[in-house]
Design an enzyme around this catalytic site. Structure first.
Site, PDB file in Angstrom:
ATOM      1  N   GLU A 146       0.554  -1.033  -0.047  1.00  0.00           N
ATOM      2  CA  GLU A 146      -0.174   0.211  -0.148  1.00  0.00           C
ATOM      3  C   GLU A 146       0.860   1.313   0.122  1.00  0.00           C
ATOM      4  O   GLU A 146       0.836   2.330   0.775  1.00  0.00           O
ATOM      5  CB  GLU A 146      -0.902   0.127   1.292  1.00  0.00           C
ATOM      6  CG  GLU A 146      -2.392  -1.420   1.385  1.00  0.00           C
ATOM      7  CD  GLU A 146      -3.361  -1.002   1.640  1.00  0.00           C
ATOM      8  OE1 GLU A 146      -2.956  -0.338   3.253  1.00  0.00           O
ATOM      9  OE2 GLU A 146      -3.441  -1.219   2.116  1.00  0.00           O
ATOM     10  N   GLU A 307      -6.599  -8.499   0.092  1.00  0.00           N
ATOM     11  CA  GLU A 307      -6.880  -8.028   0.467  1.00  0.00           C
ATOM     12  C   GLU A 307      -8.872  -7.719   0.736  1.00  0.00           C
ATOM     13  O   GLU A 307      -9.121  -6.956   0.376  1.00  0.00           O
ATOM     14  CB  GLU A 307      -6.131  -6.820   1.968  1.00  0.00           C
ATOM     15  CG  GLU A 307      -4.579  -6.874   1.853  1.00  0.00           C
ATOM     16  CD  GLU A 307      -4.592  -6.093   2.910  1.00  0.00           C
ATOM     17  OE1 GLU A 307      -4.734  -5.138   3.654  1.00  0.00           O
ATOM     18  OE2 GLU A 307      -2.991  -5.849   2.817  1.00  0.00           O
TER      19      GLU A 307
HETATM   20  C1  GLA Z   1      -4.394  -2.277   4.636  1.00  0.00           C
HETATM   21  C2  GLA Z   1      -2.710  -3.236   4.786  1.00  0.00           C
HETATM   22  C3  GLA Z   1      -2.607  -4.108   5.774  1.00  0.00           C
HETATM   23  C4  GLA Z   1      -3.320  -4.149   6.960  1.00  0.00           C
HETATM   24  C5  GLA Z   1      -4.522  -3.673   6.921  1.00  0.00           C
HETATM   25  C6  GLA Z   1      -5.673  -3.492   8.694  1.00  0.00           C
HETATM   26  O1  GLA Z   1      -5.374  -2.655   4.376  1.00  0.00           O
HETATM   27  O2  GLA Z   1      -2.564  -3.429   3.779  1.00  0.00           O
HETATM   28  O3  GLA Z   1      -1.047  -4.353   5.843  1.00  0.00           O
HETATM   29  O4  GLA Z   1      -2.872  -3.285   7.738  1.00  0.00           O
HETATM   30  O5  GLA Z   1      -4.709  -2.217   5.734  1.00  0.00           O
HETATM   31  O6  GLA Z   1      -5.238  -2.661   8.930  1.00  0.00           O
END
Ligand code: GLA
Ligand code: ZN
Length: 683
Positions: A146, A307
């Site tokens: 991210e 995710e």
């Molecule tokens: C993001 C991140 C994950 C985790 C989630 C939840 O999407 O990529 O590593 O931290 O948030 O907070």
């Protein structure tokens, strides 16, 4: 690329004793998972002290999962440099606009321009790639995690200042050009040399708007460069079958995903509809749709979800528990808008650290419960048919232009309270979503000829070249919608002075904006006129509770016809929305941010005039609250019915359509249920 991984999970074996791994692998296999992502935050485990690379544990996990039929996507760990490195080189920590270094103890505590840090990354990625290039179970890579998350402040350290100067020098060649394009004559900000230029650190008061915009551009480029540093190594060392992706964050704009995606095989997205971190229960179906269509719009192709929410989310506090059915529903939503693979976050709720309450498929106890069972049902149902629609996307007839540049410029100066580029994008999207019309988000450079209707929200930074492209599109029969603040500035973030607003769009739109009123928190009544689209002109329609907010442009019509007028204020009776016949098409201007009702009426006019039909074929009817999304190839079309409500929703589906997944008797879809129908297309 045919992909055998329809469903997967993000796995952190390093959080659990090794004895547990076998059970995890067994349960994953039983669930039908075919891929895991691992290691994106495991730097210390892979290099516990400088130069001592330890991949045995990871290889063990990869091989164990592989034996259970589960492949691995490896994440490069550059979002979490270890403490020993930070202690040795504190300069790699990022520095905020306040000049204060951010400390160790979270993540993304890295400066992406720092050469020392980059060297460490190069070595780590090389080692990882060498070690896993021939592992039969490793199929691809995720770079970092991210980008832009936790980097909202963008590092302003000396190293970044240096890189910024190099970037500026390349762009402006000499400092006089920079002085001209940044308008540094204001407040005595002229520079004699590039060496005097700094990042836009916290000042005593105010800042230079052109500098701020360039800073965002620079940082986006910096992140792409930082990513390329890693992807180039992987491409060089690993077999070409290994894919490279990155987990993007919807409309996040710290880095231009258009640029970033050039080095990726496909983009991925992280979808958390539970909106706890936005301070709400869940985001709306239209917002989920916009987010997903926005991701598809980066490349115009299907994507992965890297995710996908699998349970309750939360850090210090938690969001609502997903209702029974909602977890599978959201996953199908991802697929309906173009995901070819869905990877859930995460396998097991973590017992330690910041994200103890960001739950996984398994609860803390590790004993399968509701989420596990629901996801099992989903996979059994969907995995067998997903091969079918792999690679397909909707063939949308409507596009909304999504431009990082416009978003950045509006962030620098929102112009009035609450004017926000992405809220406006969402508002226009929602009107079409509600009409069950599929929408593509496209970059400003896209070929528009395949769209019947194009909406260009907040076209604030203008260029003659792009204006000409829009003009040509309309000349050839396209219908286009521009909104308030169009044509205000040039690409340097300097106000246009040559023509009255909307500058180089005046002819196309047949209007001038003669006055404007930044409404801020005020609303203004707006009425749609009868006989819209200029056919019978002028007559006022029934009073409806429509209003505009945030901003009001007062239009002087120079050939255009009014569609709606203001009914308040000293400009009551003046045009708020207009249409201009231009070539074979029409060009609309909306001088305010329409309320939902007003927007719906306008969308009705635009789609009718542009002959845009609902993406759902005539035989299908779906009750309000039931989303219908479409994916298609030349031969087949799939309709995804998504019930985002807690009530049963009625549908009518023609008998020639086959139900291939989900549950529906052709008459109703269950609460938080979904149904996928297939249609054979005749030539
Ligand atoms: C993001 C991140 C994950 C985790 C989630 C939840 O999407 O990529 O590593 O931290 O948030 O907070
Ligand atoms: Zn820095």
């Amino acid at each position: 690329m045919k992909n055998n991984f329809k469903f997967g999970v993000d796995y952190y074996p390093e959080h659990w004793p090794e004895e547990r791994w076998e059970i995890d692998a067994f349960l994953m296999e039983e669930l039908g998972l075919k891929v895991v992502r691992m290691a994106e935050f495991s730097w210390h485990k892979m290099e516990p002290s400088e130069g001592s690379y330890q991949f045995d544990w990871l290889e063990k996990a990869v091989n164990l999962l592989g034996k259970h039929g589960i492949s691995t996507v490896l994440g490069t760990p550059s979002a979490a440099p270890p403490a020993w490195m930070v202690r040795k080189h504190p300069e790699i920590l990022p520095e905020g606009p306040d000049g204060i270094k951010r400390g160790f103890g979270g993540r993304h505590h890295d400066c992406q321009s720092n050469e020392i840090y980059r060297d460490y990354i190069k070595k780590m990625v090389t080692q990882m790639a060498q070690r896993f290039k021939n592992n039969p179970y490793v199929v691809g890579w995720q770079i970092d995690n991210e980008f832009g998350n936790s980097h909202y402040d963008l590092c302003m350290c000396d190293s970044c200042a240096k890189s910024f100067r190099v970037w500026l020098k390349k762009k402006y060649e000499n400092v006089d050009n920079l002085n001209r394009d940044w308008g540094t004559c204001f407040w005595s900000q002229e520079y004699n040399d590039f060496s005097e230029v700094e990042p836009p650190r916290k000042t005593a008061c105010g800042a230079n708007s052109s500098q701020l915009l360039d800073w965002k551009r620079f940082h986006s480029d910096l992140i792409c460069e930082f990513s390329a540093l890693q992807s180039n190594i992987i491409r060089e060392i690993c077999p070409k079958e290994h894919f490279i992706t990155h987990n993007c964050m919807g409309f996040s704009d710290v880095v231009s995903y258009y640029d970033l995606s050039k080095q990726l095989d496909f983009v991925s997205h992280d979808l958390y509809p539970g909106g706890y971190w936005r301070g709400i229960d869940t985001i709306t179906p239209a917002e989920i749709g916009a987010e997903l269509d926005g991701i598809r719009g980066i490349t115009g192709k299907p994507y992965w979800i890297m995710e996908q929410q699998s349970s309750i989310t939360g850090w210090e506090t938690m969001g609502r528990a997903p209702k029974p059915g909602q977890i599978p529903l959201w996953a199908v939503d991802s697929i309906a808008h173009g995901a070819d693979t869905v990877v859930f976050f995460r396998w097991r709720s973590c017992s330690v650290g910041t994200e103890q309450y960001w739950h996984g498929i398994l609860p803390h106890s590790g004993i399968p419960s509701r989420a596990y069972e629901e996801i099992k049902g989903l996979i059994e149902d969907m995995a067998p048919v997903m091969e079918e629609f792999e690679g397909s996307v909707p063939k949308s007839k409507v596009a909304i232009v999504r431009s990082y540049e416009q978003g950045w410029a509006m962030e620098v100066q929102p112009n009035a309270a609450k004017v926000d580029y992405y809220s406006q994008l969402n508002a226009y999207y929602k009107a079409l979503f509600d009409k069950k019309i599929s929408v593509d988000f496209v970059p400003e450079t896209a070929d528009l000829s395949r769209y019947k209707l194009v909406i260009v929200p907040l076209w604030y930074l203008s260029s003659d070249e792009t204006a000409k492209r829009y003009e040509d599109y309309v000349k050839n029969g396209g219908h286009i919608v521009f909104t308030m603040r169009a044509g205000v500035k040039d690409e340097r973030n300097i106000c246009n002075t040559e023509d009255p607003l909307p500058g180089n769009l005046s002819e196309l739109l047949g209007i001038n904006v003669v006055e404007y009123d930044p409404l801020n928190a005020n609303k203004i009544k707006v009425e749609i006129l009868n006989g819209t689209c200029g056919k019978s002109g002028g007559e006022e329609a029934k009073a409806v509770e429509n209003f505009g907010s945030k901003w009001a442009d007062v239009l002087s019509l120079k050939g255009a016809e009014p569609i709606a007028v203001y009914k308040d204020e000293w400009y009551s009776g003046e045009a708020a929305v207009s249409v201009n016949d231009f070539g074979k098409g029409k060009a609309y201007y909306v001088g305010t941010e329409p309320s939902e009702g007003l927007m719906a009426e306008l969308a009705e006019i635009w789609t009718r005039e542009a002959s845009v039909n609902t993406s759902v074929s005539c035989g299908i009817k779906a009750e309000k609250g039931l989303e219908v999304a479409v994916r298609e190839t030349d031969k087949k079309r799939w309709y995804f019915f998504l019930n985002h409500t807690g009530e049963t929703k009625a549908v009518t589906v023609p008998p020639e359509l086959d139900l291939i997944a989900g549950a529906c008797d052709g008459i109703e879809v269950m609460p938080y249920g979904y149904a996928v129908f297939e249609e054979e297309l005749s030539d």
